[in-house]
Design an enzyme around this catalytic site. Structure first.
Site, PDB file in Angstrom:
ATOM      1  CG  ASN A  63      -2.103  -0.814   0.888  1.00 35.92           C
ATOM      2  OD1 ASN A  63      -2.833  -0.446   0.060  1.00 35.92           O
ATOM      3  ND2 ASN A  63      -2.264  -2.204   1.550  1.00 35.92           N
ATOM      4  CB  ILE A  76      -4.320  -1.222  18.490  1.00 38.37           C
ATOM      5  CG1 ILE A  76      -4.885  -2.010  17.529  1.00 38.37           C
ATOM      6  CG2 ILE A  76      -5.620   0.038  19.049  1.00 38.37           C
ATOM      7  CD1 ILE A  76      -6.052  -3.112  18.271  1.00 38.37           C
ATOM      8  CG  LEU A  77      -0.942   3.782  17.478  1.00 40.57           C
ATOM      9  CD1 LEU A  77      -0.472   4.875  16.378  1.00 40.57           C
ATOM     10  CD2 LEU A  77       0.640   3.597  18.066  1.00 40.57           C
ATOM     11  CG  HIS A 127     -10.622  -3.260   7.880  1.00 42.64           C
ATOM     12  ND1 HIS A 127      -9.280  -3.905   9.005  1.00 42.64           N
ATOM     13  CD2 HIS A 127     -11.447  -4.013   7.736  1.00 42.64           C
ATOM     14  CE1 HIS A 127     -10.012  -5.028   9.117  1.00 42.64           C
ATOM     15  NE2 HIS A 127     -10.995  -5.145   8.565  1.00 42.64           N
TER      16      HIS A 127
HETATM   17  C1  GAR Z   1      -3.267  -4.949   3.782  1.00 40.95           C
HETATM   18  O1  GAR Z   1      -4.057  -5.777   3.171  1.00 40.95           O
HETATM   19  C2  GAR Z   1      -3.794  -4.030   4.587  1.00 40.95           C
HETATM   20  O2  GAR Z   1      -5.325  -3.585   4.322  1.00 40.95           O
HETATM   21  C3  GAR Z   1      -3.954  -4.800   5.842  1.00 40.95           C
HETATM   22  O3  GAR Z   1      -2.682  -5.475   6.113  1.00 40.95           O
HETATM   23  C4  GAR Z   1      -2.010  -5.542   4.533  1.00 40.95           C
HETATM   24  C5  GAR Z   1      -0.761  -4.799   4.513  1.00 40.95           C
HETATM   25  O4  GAR Z   1      -0.156  -5.132   3.413  1.00 40.95           O
HETATM   26  N1  GAR Z   1      -4.281  -4.044   7.349  1.00 40.95           N
HETATM   27  C6  GAR Z   1      -4.643  -4.583   8.291  1.00 40.95           C
HETATM   28  O5  GAR Z   1      -5.201  -5.655   8.257  1.00 40.95           O
HETATM   29  C7  GAR Z   1      -5.258  -3.372   9.526  1.00 40.95           C
HETATM   30  N2  GAR Z   1      -5.923  -3.862  10.141  1.00 40.95           N
HETATM   31  P1  GAR Z   1       0.889  -4.071   2.882  1.00 40.95           P
HETATM   32  O6  GAR Z   1       2.025  -4.064   3.725  1.00 40.95           O
HETATM   33  O7  GAR Z   1       1.428  -4.897   1.339  1.00 40.95           O
HETATM   34  O8  GAR Z   1       0.461  -2.565   2.672  1.00 40.95           O
END
Ligand code: GAR
Length: 208
Positions: free
Chosen positions: A14, A93-94, A110
């Protein structure tokens, strides 16, 4: 120009989507000025360095508790003059010190359609495992403001994809990332930096 600080814990795809969008001129009023990782081994740090973005590492276990960790995060974000803080796969979680210091200035992506499959314990691949177990036929991603309620802040954008027969958690995760997360997050960042997002009575309005 708004300073964007991105919080990461893992692979950073991301973050990469944000970097690529900024390079294509799709976030004209924002600049990623710093990446903060909760884990020194996060590959996201390599992506930041490859793109000459300043990095910092704040490891949870270096602090006595979540309050001390959150205080250190607030200090770091203030030092970086953050206008927008993006949780891009940030897994810690902060506490409310952070949400109070940056009200409606922090967004999270999310990997599900909130209010389904969200809250404490729902993160990363685990979300997609639960989606497959429940047998829902649509899933997706949500970009929302971060408040003191885990995954409970006002929803900015959502996108959906079908869950297909024979999906594995990994295959489904990839579809949600490619078709939802990597598109929504840069779009939300651009709208925020353009000053086009407002929140009234807990509901987001986008003036696009
Ligand atoms: C992503 O799918 C994001 O939406 C999720 O972790 C992954 C990180 O991927 N986040 C959560 O689950 C937060 N609750 P990345 O490091 O390749 O961006």
């Amino acid at each position: 120009m708004k300073n964007i600080v991105v919080l990461v814990s893992g692979g950073g795809t991301n973050l990469q989507a944000l970097i690529d969008a900024e390079r294509r001129g799709e976030i004209p009023n924002g600049k990623i000025t710093c990446v903060i990782a909760s884990n020194a081994e996060a590959y996201a740090l390599t992506r930041a360095k490859q793109n000459h973005i300043q990095t910092r590492v704040l490891v949870r276990k270096d602090y006595a508790d979540i309050a001390e960790y959150s205080a250190a995060m607030v200090e770091a974000l203030r030092e970086e003059n953050a206008d927008l803080v993006i949780y891009a796969g940030f897994m810690t979680i902060l506490d409310e010190q952070v949400t109070k210091a940056f009200p409606y200035q922090m967004v999270n992506v999310h990997p599900a359609l909130i209010p389904s499959f969200c809250g404490k314990g729902y993160y990363g691949l685990h979300v997609h495992e639960e989606v497959l177990k429940r047998g829902v036929k649509l899933t997706g991603a949500t970009v929302h403001f971060v408040t003191e309620v885990c995954d409970g802040g006002p929803i900015i954008m959502q996108a959906a994809v079908p869950v297909l027969e024979n999906d594995t958690p990994e295959v489904l995760q990839r579809r949600v990332m490619e078709e939802c997360e990597w598109k929504l997050l840069p779009k939300a960042a651009a709208l925020f930096c353009d000053g086009k997002i407002t929140v009234k009575d807990g509901i987001v309005h986008i003036d696009d």
